[in-house]
Design a protein around this motif. Structure first.
Motif, PDB file in Angstrom:
ATOM      1  N   LEU A  97       0.824  -1.208   0.000  1.00  0.00           N
ATOM      2  CA  LEU A  97       0.000   0.000   0.000  1.00  0.00           C
ATOM      3  C   LEU A  97       0.859   1.260   0.000  1.00  0.00           C
ATOM      4  O   LEU A  97       0.574   2.218  -0.727  1.00  0.00           O
ATOM      5  N   VAL A  98       1.891   1.259   0.801  1.00  0.00           N
ATOM      6  CA  VAL A  98       2.798   2.414   0.852  1.00  0.00           C
ATOM      7  C   VAL A  98       3.465   2.619  -0.510  1.00  0.00           C
ATOM      8  O   VAL A  98       3.550   3.744  -1.012  1.00  0.00           O
ATOM      9  N   THR A  99       3.912   1.532  -1.120  1.00  0.00           N
ATOM     10  CA  THR A  99       4.552   1.614  -2.438  1.00  0.00           C
ATOM     11  C   THR A  99       3.565   2.105  -3.500  1.00  0.00           C
ATOM     12  O   THR A  99       3.893   2.993  -4.303  1.00  0.00           O
ATOM     13  N   ALA A 100       2.345   1.528  -3.509  1.00  0.00           N
ATOM     14  CA  ALA A 100       1.332   1.932  -4.494  1.00  0.00           C
ATOM     15  C   ALA A 100       0.976   3.408  -4.326  1.00  0.00           C
ATOM     16  O   ALA A 100       0.762   4.122  -5.306  1.00  0.00           O
ATOM     17  N   LYS A 101       0.963   3.877  -3.084  1.00  0.00           N
ATOM     18  CA  LYS A 101       0.682   5.293  -2.850  1.00  0.00           C
ATOM     19  C   LYS A 101       1.830   6.158  -3.371  1.00  0.00           C
ATOM     20  O   LYS A 101       1.594   7.179  -4.029  1.00  0.00           O
ATOM     21  N   SER A 102       3.052   5.751  -3.101  1.00  0.00           N
ATOM     22  CA  SER A 102       4.200   6.545  -3.583  1.00  0.00           C
ATOM     23  C   SER A 102       4.295   6.547  -5.105  1.00  0.00           C
ATOM     24  O   SER A 102       4.798   7.494  -5.696  1.00  0.00           O
ATOM     25  N   GLN A 103       3.782   5.495  -5.760  1.00  0.00           N
ATOM     26  CA  GLN A 103       3.755   5.425  -7.220  1.00  0.00           C
ATOM     27  C   GLN A 103       2.578   6.192  -7.809  1.00  0.00           C
ATOM     28  O   GLN A 103       2.450   6.294  -9.017  1.00  0.00           O
ATOM     29  N   ILE A 106      -2.636   4.892  -5.783  1.00  0.00           N
ATOM     30  CA  ILE A 106      -3.701   5.142  -4.810  1.00  0.00           C
ATOM     31  C   ILE A 106      -3.363   6.431  -4.068  1.00  0.00           C
ATOM     32  O   ILE A 106      -2.195   6.750  -3.855  1.00  0.00           O
ATOM     33  N   ARG A 107      -4.383   7.168  -3.729  1.00  0.00           N
ATOM     34  CA  ARG A 107      -4.140   8.424  -2.998  1.00  0.00           C
ATOM     35  C   ARG A 107      -4.214   8.221  -1.491  1.00  0.00           C
ATOM     36  O   ARG A 107      -3.561   8.925  -0.744  1.00  0.00           O
ATOM     37  N   ALA A 108      -5.076   7.273  -1.061  1.00  0.00           N
ATOM     38  CA  ALA A 108      -5.203   6.972   0.374  1.00  0.00           C
ATOM     39  C   ALA A 108      -5.607   5.510   0.513  1.00  0.00           C
ATOM     40  O   ALA A 108      -6.166   4.916  -0.411  1.00  0.00           O
TER      41      ALA A 108
END
Length: 186
Positions: A97-103, A106-108
């Motif tokens: 989730l952290v990686t997908a957000k940094s990419q 996802i926004r939250a």
């Protein structure tokens, strides 16, 4: 259009059984009539026995499917639905989730589920719960059970869950009130 409420209006429903008993009977009849519902009910009941495990592969697959079906390159909110602490505690899903957000995919992110499960996850893995979604209504007031509601973005659902049963029970006790409310809707 109100035929399923007719037994209440006519006083044919036992006040001790009430709406819940009527709904259970209706659900049983529907499951018996439609084999697909019966199959889904069996499949769902087995899922209730096994805690759902969350991992990065399943989360990635779910996110990619959502992005593809929505025709977009990001989602505003990605929630793990009905996780338990046991299902996420030794998981790599937070890292995903952290990686997908940094990419920017996802926004939250956060968790959505039963109040106690969400509280348990928030205490053990607070980084997984910046956004939480729990059931809440005027009777149960689950939002007040959150130990640190201010540290999360909170979304609620099921505003009538327990309240509806209590209202229905009260209407069973007071048939005049039920008839009055029913006729007001016509």
């Amino acid at each position: 259009k109100f035929s399923s409420l007719k037994p209440f209006i006519d006083g044919d429903i036992n006040p001790r059984g009430g709406l819940a008993a009527h709904a259970q009977g209706l659900a049983r009849r529907l499951v018996a009539l439609f084999p697909a519902l019966r199959k889904a009910a069996r499949r769902g009941s087995g899922a209730l026995l096994q805690p759902r495990r969350y991992d990065s592969a399943k989360a990635r697959e779910s996110l990619e499917k959502s992005l593809r079906e929505l025709g977009t390159d990001y989602v505003d909110l990605f929630l793990l639905h009905e996780p338990t602490l046991q299902g996420v505690v030794n998981s790599d899903v937070l890292e995903f989730l952290v990686t997908a957000k940094s990419q920017g995919k996802i926004r939250a992110y956060g968790v959505a589920g039963l109040t106690q499960d969400v509280i348990d996850i928030g205490r053990a893995i607070p980084e997984l719960t910046p956004v939480i979604q729990i059931p809440n209504d005027a009777i149960t007031r689950n939002i007040e059970k959150l130990p640190d509601a201010a540290s999360h973005a909170v979304i609620t659902y099921s505003p009538f869950s327990s309240a509806l049963n209590l209202i229905a029970a009260q209407l069973n006790i007071a048939p005049y009130t039920f008839r009055h409310w029913f006729n007001a809707g016509r």
